[in-house]
Design a protein around this motif. Structure first.
Motif, PDB file in Angstrom:
ATOM      1  N   ILE A   1       0.877  -1.171   0.000  1.00 32.46           N
ATOM      2  CA  ILE A   1       0.000   0.000   0.000  1.00 32.46           C
ATOM      3  C   ILE A   1       0.909   1.214   0.000  1.00 32.46           C
ATOM      4  CG2 ILE A   1      -1.708   1.333   1.298  1.00 32.46           C
ATOM      5  CD1 ILE A   1      -2.662  -1.332   2.502  1.00 32.46           C
ATOM      6  N   TYR A   2       0.681   2.101  -0.942  1.00 37.56           N
ATOM      7  CA  TYR A   2       1.510   3.300  -0.977  1.00 37.56           C
ATOM      8  C   TYR A   2       0.768   4.434  -1.684  1.00 37.56           C
ATOM      9  CZ  TYR A   2       2.653   1.997  -5.817  1.00 37.56           C
ATOM     10  OH  TYR A   2       2.574   1.671  -7.145  1.00 37.56           O
ATOM     11  N   PHE A   3       1.177   5.631  -1.350  1.00 39.50           N
ATOM     12  CA  PHE A   3       0.634   6.827  -1.982  1.00 39.50           C
ATOM     13  C   PHE A   3       1.591   7.264  -3.081  1.00 39.50           C
ATOM     14  CE2 PHE A   3      -1.434   6.803   2.106  1.00 39.50           C
ATOM     15  CZ  PHE A   3      -2.717   7.235   1.808  1.00 39.50           C
ATOM     16  N   GLY A   4       1.044   7.652  -4.199  1.00 37.74           N
ATOM     17  CA  GLY A   4       1.847   8.109  -5.311  1.00 37.74           C
ATOM     18  C   GLY A   4       1.027   9.022  -6.196  1.00 37.74           C
ATOM     19  N   GLU A   5       1.475   9.148  -7.416  1.00 39.31           N
ATOM     20  CA  GLU A   5       0.770   9.983  -8.380  1.00 39.31           C
ATOM     21  C   GLU A   5       0.715   9.240  -9.701  1.00 39.31           C
ATOM     22  OE1 GLU A   5       1.557  14.273 -10.232  1.00 39.31           O
ATOM     23  OE2 GLU A   5       1.448  14.250  -8.038  1.00 39.31           O
ATOM     24  N   GLU A   6      -0.445   9.313 -10.349  1.00 38.80           N
ATOM     25  CA  GLU A   6      -0.615   8.686 -11.651  1.00 38.80           C
ATOM     26  C   GLU A   6      -1.436   9.619 -12.526  1.00 38.80           C
ATOM     27  OE1 GLU A   6      -1.230   4.245 -12.822  1.00 38.80           O
ATOM     28  OE2 GLU A   6      -3.172   5.060 -12.224  1.00 38.80           O
ATOM     29  N   ASP A   7      -0.915   9.929 -13.688  1.00 40.16           N
ATOM     30  CA  ASP A   7      -1.580  10.850 -14.618  1.00 40.16           C
ATOM     31  C   ASP A   7      -1.926  12.182 -13.946  1.00 40.16           C
ATOM     32  OD1 ASP A   7      -1.437   8.925 -16.629  1.00 40.16           O
ATOM     33  OD2 ASP A   7      -3.374   8.063 -16.065  1.00 40.16           O
ATOM     34  N   GLY A   8      -1.026  12.642 -13.083  1.00 41.08           N
ATOM     35  CA  GLY A   8      -1.210  13.934 -12.431  1.00 41.08           C
ATOM     36  C   GLY A   8      -2.189  13.935 -11.273  1.00 41.08           C
ATOM     37  N   GLU A   9      -2.696  12.761 -10.884  1.00 43.09           N
ATOM     38  CA  GLU A   9      -3.648  12.680  -9.773  1.00 43.09           C
ATOM     39  C   GLU A   9      -3.020  11.954  -8.595  1.00 43.09           C
ATOM     40  OE1 GLU A   9      -7.985  12.311 -10.660  1.00 43.09           O
ATOM     41  OE2 GLU A   9      -7.174  11.150 -12.339  1.00 43.09           O
ATOM     42  N   LYS A  10      -3.290  12.473  -7.388  1.00 41.54           N
ATOM     43  CA  LYS A  10      -2.850  11.782  -6.184  1.00 41.54           C
ATOM     44  C   LYS A  10      -3.585  10.449  -6.123  1.00 41.54           C
ATOM     45  CE  LYS A  10      -3.483  15.656  -3.563  1.00 41.54           C
ATOM     46  NZ  LYS A  10      -3.662  16.319  -2.272  1.00 41.54           N
ATOM     47  N   THR A  11      -2.824   9.382  -5.891  1.00 36.42           N
ATOM     48  CA  THR A  11      -3.401   8.043  -5.947  1.00 36.42           C
ATOM     49  C   THR A  11      -2.955   7.208  -4.757  1.00 36.42           C
ATOM     50  OG1 THR A  11      -3.346   8.159  -8.367  1.00 36.42           O
ATOM     51  CG2 THR A  11      -3.635   5.981  -7.397  1.00 36.42           C
TER      52      THR A  11
END
Length: 81
Positions: free
Chosen positions: A23-33
């Motif tokens: 489980i991790y927080f990141g960014e995909e296509d400019g959105e916080k994910t």
């Protein structure tokens, strides 16, 4: 926060033979994910990811954490981190 999420969802997913790999927080296509990476003894396909999402969503809604700005992505271990 990842630990709290893992503790909340892991047991329910295990009932369906779905393991939480990461489980991790990141960014995909400019959105916080929020990425929830799953694994299973069976094939992890889109149907299993949808099944896991249906389990995870109400649990995340019940937690006292603010995920309003995040997209949730339940995906397989093969996704690059």
């Amino acid at each position: 926060m990842e630990k709290k999420i893992r503790e909340a969802i892991e047991g329910e997913l295990l009932k369906e033979n779905i393991k939480v790999d990461n489980i991790y927080f990141g960014e995909e296509d400019g959105e916080k994910t929020l990425f929830i990476v799953i694994d299973s003894e069976d094939t992890v396909d889109s149907n299993l990811c949808v099944k896991a999402m249906k389990i995870v969503n109400p649990i995340l809604d019940s937690l006292d954490i603010n995920l309003d700005d995040y997209v949730i992505d339940v995906c397989s271990k093969g996704v690059e981190e």
